[in-house]
Design an enzyme around this catalytic site. Structure first.
Site, mmCIF file in Angstrom:
data_model
loop_
_atom_site.group_PDB
_atom_site.id
_atom_site.type_symbol
_atom_site.label_atom_id
_atom_site.label_comp_id
_atom_site.label_asym_id
_atom_site.label_seq_id
_atom_site.Cartn_x
_atom_site.Cartn_y
_atom_site.Cartn_z
ATOM 1 N N LYS A 87 49.023 35.809 29.890
ATOM 2 C CA LYS A 87 48.069 36.522 30.748
ATOM 3 C C LYS A 87 47.797 37.900 30.137
ATOM 4 O O LYS A 87 48.724 38.673 29.875
ATOM 5 C CB LYS A 87 48.678 36.653 32.145
ATOM 6 C CG LYS A 87 47.663 36.723 33.249
ATOM 7 C CD LYS A 87 48.382 36.611 34.595
ATOM 8 C CE LYS A 87 47.432 36.759 35.753
ATOM 9 N NZ LYS A 87 48.153 36.852 37.020
HETATM 10 O O1 G3P Z 1 46.528 36.720 41.211
HETATM 11 C C1 G3P Z 1 46.267 38.051 41.529
HETATM 12 C C2 G3P Z 1 46.948 38.401 42.773
HETATM 13 O O2 G3P Z 1 48.327 38.462 42.600
HETATM 14 C C3 G3P Z 1 46.436 39.615 43.431
HETATM 15 O O3 G3P Z 1 46.458 39.306 44.758
HETATM 16 O O4 G3P Z 1 46.445 39.800 47.125
HETATM 17 O O5 G3P Z 1 47.502 41.410 45.493
HETATM 18 O O6 G3P Z 1 45.034 41.177 45.606
HETATM 19 P P1 G3P Z 1 46.373 40.490 45.815
#
Ligand code: G3P
Length: 219
Positions: A87
């Protein structure tokens, strides 16, 4: 559509795998830190533990932000297991690193995508996946799902094989809309996937079936 789970928590990954619909796992440095995983050796061992549970791809993120550092870290991560996808953040050196890994046959997931222009760059560099963050766009009053639609459209125009991996998916409607829009993959917490199970008519219908069966059996 593939379902990835967005966590570094082994119990949650096992539970998602046991459900029988899990295609892969995505992690990021915040999710690893949340599990208390620190130090190079522990981080690598944790990725290997995740790879033992799941059948398919596991995204492992580099920490370096310079080209040479990303190449070094990415190669080390890719060596851990065939399932590993490196990644890489959407920055200038990241695009160059994606091009390098593409030429070496190493899969990449270009993360922190917030515009269709960034997704176009990542596809041209040869990313295996792009990760547009829907929820974080919604958080600042931009339409995250509209971005998914734009990227799917652009990739179809030119036949790019880069897969659209919708990330920062916060609830079931995000997931369902991503499916309607043609995202190849969604990554989300387990509760979003299990949320798809829920319907009150399923619950009341099953209760009725069981009550009728019991009545007929003279219970
Ligand atoms: O895959 C990306 C993710 O981990 C971010 O999610 O909910 O932290 O915006 P969030």
């Amino acid at each position: 559509m593939k379902f990835f789970i967005d966590t570094a928590n082994l119990d949650e990954i096992r539970e998602a795998h046991d459900l029988g619909v899990l295609d892969g796992v995505t992690t990021n440095p915040s999710l690893m830190a949340k599990e208390g995983i620190t130090g190079d050796a522990n981080i690598k061992a944790h990725y290997q533990a995740i790879c033992k549970i799941v059948d398919d791809k596991v995204s492992a993120e580099v920490i370096a932000t310079d080209y040479q550092g990303m190449i070094k870290e990415g190669k080390e991560l890719a060596k851990l297991d065939d399932k590993i996808v490196v990644k890489i953040p959407m920055i200038r050196d990241g695009v160059k690193a994606i091009r390098y890994f593409h030429s070496e046959g190493i899969r990449t997931n270009c993360t922190l995508i917030f515009s269709s222009g960034q997704a176009l760059l990542a596809a041209k560099a040869g990313a295996t996946y792009v990760s547009p963050f829907i929820g974080r766009l919604d958080d600042i009053s931009f339409d995250g799902l509209e971005l998914i639609s734009q990227i799917v459209h652009i990739y179809q125009n030119y036949g790019y094989t880069t897969e659209v991996l919708a990330a920062s998916v916060r609830h079931t409607m995000h997931l369902i809309k991503c499916a309607e829009l043609g995202a190849d993959v969604v990554t989300c917490p387990l509760k979003v996937i299990t949320g798809l199970l829920k319907h009150p008519l399923t619950d009341s219908g099953l209760a009725q079936f069981l009550a009728d069966h019991a009545k007929a059996a003279g219970k």
